[in-house]
Write an enzyme that holds these catalytic residues in place. Structure first.
Site, PDB file in Angstrom:
ATOM      1  N   TYR A 150      37.109  30.296  40.108  1.00 37.68           N
ATOM      2  CA  TYR A 150      37.971  31.172  39.304  1.00 37.68           C
ATOM      3  C   TYR A 150      38.182  30.554  37.929  1.00 37.68           C
ATOM      4  O   TYR A 150      37.985  29.350  37.736  1.00 37.68           O
ATOM      5  CB  TYR A 150      39.317  31.397  39.997  1.00 37.68           C
ATOM      6  CG  TYR A 150      40.163  30.159  40.135  1.00 37.68           C
ATOM      7  CD1 TYR A 150      41.070  29.786  39.136  1.00 37.68           C
ATOM      8  CD2 TYR A 150      40.061  29.332  41.264  1.00 37.68           C
ATOM      9  CE1 TYR A 150      41.847  28.638  39.264  1.00 37.68           C
ATOM     10  CE2 TYR A 150      40.835  28.183  41.387  1.00 37.68           C
ATOM     11  CZ  TYR A 150      41.721  27.840  40.390  1.00 37.68           C
ATOM     12  OH  TYR A 150      42.481  26.700  40.501  1.00 37.68           O
ATOM     13  N   CYS A 151      38.560  31.384  36.971  1.00 42.21           N
ATOM     14  CA  CYS A 151      38.884  30.924  35.626  1.00 42.21           C
ATOM     15  C   CYS A 151      39.843  31.934  35.004  1.00 42.21           C
ATOM     16  O   CYS A 151      40.316  32.845  35.683  1.00 42.21           O
ATOM     17  CB  CYS A 151      37.626  30.754  34.776  1.00 42.21           C
ATOM     18  SG  CYS A 151      36.713  32.296  34.551  1.00 42.21           S
ATOM     19  N   THR A 152      40.124  31.815  33.725  1.00 40.95           N
ATOM     20  CA  THR A 152      41.158  32.647  33.096  1.00 40.95           C
ATOM     21  C   THR A 152      40.802  34.133  33.094  1.00 40.95           C
ATOM     22  O   THR A 152      41.560  34.972  33.585  1.00 40.95           O
ATOM     23  CB  THR A 152      41.418  32.175  31.660  1.00 40.95           C
ATOM     24  OG1 THR A 152      41.660  30.775  31.660  1.00 40.95           O
ATOM     25  CG2 THR A 152      42.623  32.904  31.070  1.00 40.95           C
TER      26      THR A 152
END
Length: 294
Positions: free
Chosen positions: A181-183
């Site tokens: 996951y990331c922003t």
């Protein structure tokens, strides 16, 4: 800041082949200047990655323009309300890579990436006992907020991830389910492509990133602790919208719970560090005694 206007922030990206990226960049810069939006937009032959702010009228006009563009017409936008611009300037630039990786293997996110999971699917996968959760961001982003059970990457830039993967994910992990996951989605999509290229077989990403997860009305940001670091003047935004919301960051100076970042007052350092208001005043916003003396 004009108080009688309502502003919005757009966060978006799209991997798509761009035939003449320099020309597209120049055209896009002209349009954005005429429109008056501010932000940071990158264009390469891989696609577009951007975040910008403007009034409702400006952001509506921007999305309408993009929806008419043959390459960018089906982009999904993450939209936040704001009291004013969250960027001081406008940058529209051509780059060789949308996410700087400098990978030594042939890898194209336009061709091969991991499975995309909706917020609900990701929430369900987080609760499995056999899953490996890899945070696809930098270490300082992890420090103020992350999903429970996620591995903290010891990287200061995304290009360090391939080597970090080789050193920190064991060989037997290649057959286990891995979540990333990331922003906003682009880094974890790129990371799934790297993981697949490195021999990991069961790789998935949170579609739309943490920002989308926090807005989902069903999961309400559950299993996320702390705040989400963002690359604009807000610095961080809340994600968990339940009674489970907690502060996990700690002031670099005194160690008390804190989730606010400040930049070191020593301009040659400018390190962004977690700091409470009391310590900011006591240390004159310096990150260390060395910087304070300097």
């Amino acid at each position: 800041m004009t108080e009688n206007k309502t502003y919005r922030i757009l966060l978006y990206y799209k991997y798509v082949h761009v035939e003449n990226p320099e020309q597209v960049t120049a055209e896009h810069l002209r349009f954005c200047k005429q429109l008056g939006v501010k932000g940071r937009i990158l264009i390469s032959d891989q696609g577009i990655n951007g975040t910008c702010s403007g009034t409702i009228e400006q952001t509506d006009a921007y999305m309408a323009y993009m929806n008419e563009h043959p390459l960018f017409k089906d982009i999904t936008y993450k939209i936040d309300d704001a009291d004013g611009h969250v960027f001081k300037k406008l940058f529209v630039r051509h780059k060789n890579e949308l996410v700087t990786l400098r990978y030594n293997k042939k890898m194209d996110p336009n061709v091969r990436t991991g499975k995309r999971l909706s917020p609900k699917e990701f929430y369900e996968q987080l609760q499995r006992d056999d899953v490996i959760i890899v945070d696809g961001r930098n270490d300082y982003e992890y420090d103020i907020g992350h999903f429970r059970g996620a591995i903290r990457p010891t990287v200061e830039s995304f290009r360090e991830f391939p080597e970090w993967i080789r050193k920190n994910l064991p060989e037997d992990a290649k057959n286990k389910p891995i979540l990333t996951y990331c922003t906003g989605g682009i880094r974890c999509e790129t990371l799934t492509a790297v993981l697949l290229e490195e021999g990991f077989s069961d790789v998935a990403q949170l579609e739309g990133g943490i920002v989308t997860y926090g807005k989902d009305e069903e999961v309400k940001g559950r299993l996320w602790d702390g705040k989400c670091y963002v690359f604009d003047d807000r610095i961080s935004v809340p994600i968990n919208r339940t009674e489970e919301d907690i502060i996990i960051g700690k002031c670099q100076h005194c160690g008390k719970p804190e989730d606010r970042y400040v930049n070191c007052a020593n301009v040659t350092c400018d390190k962004r560090h977690i700091c409470c208001e009391e310590c900011e005043a006591e240390h004159n916003r310096h990150c260390s005694e060395e910087c304070k003396v300097h």
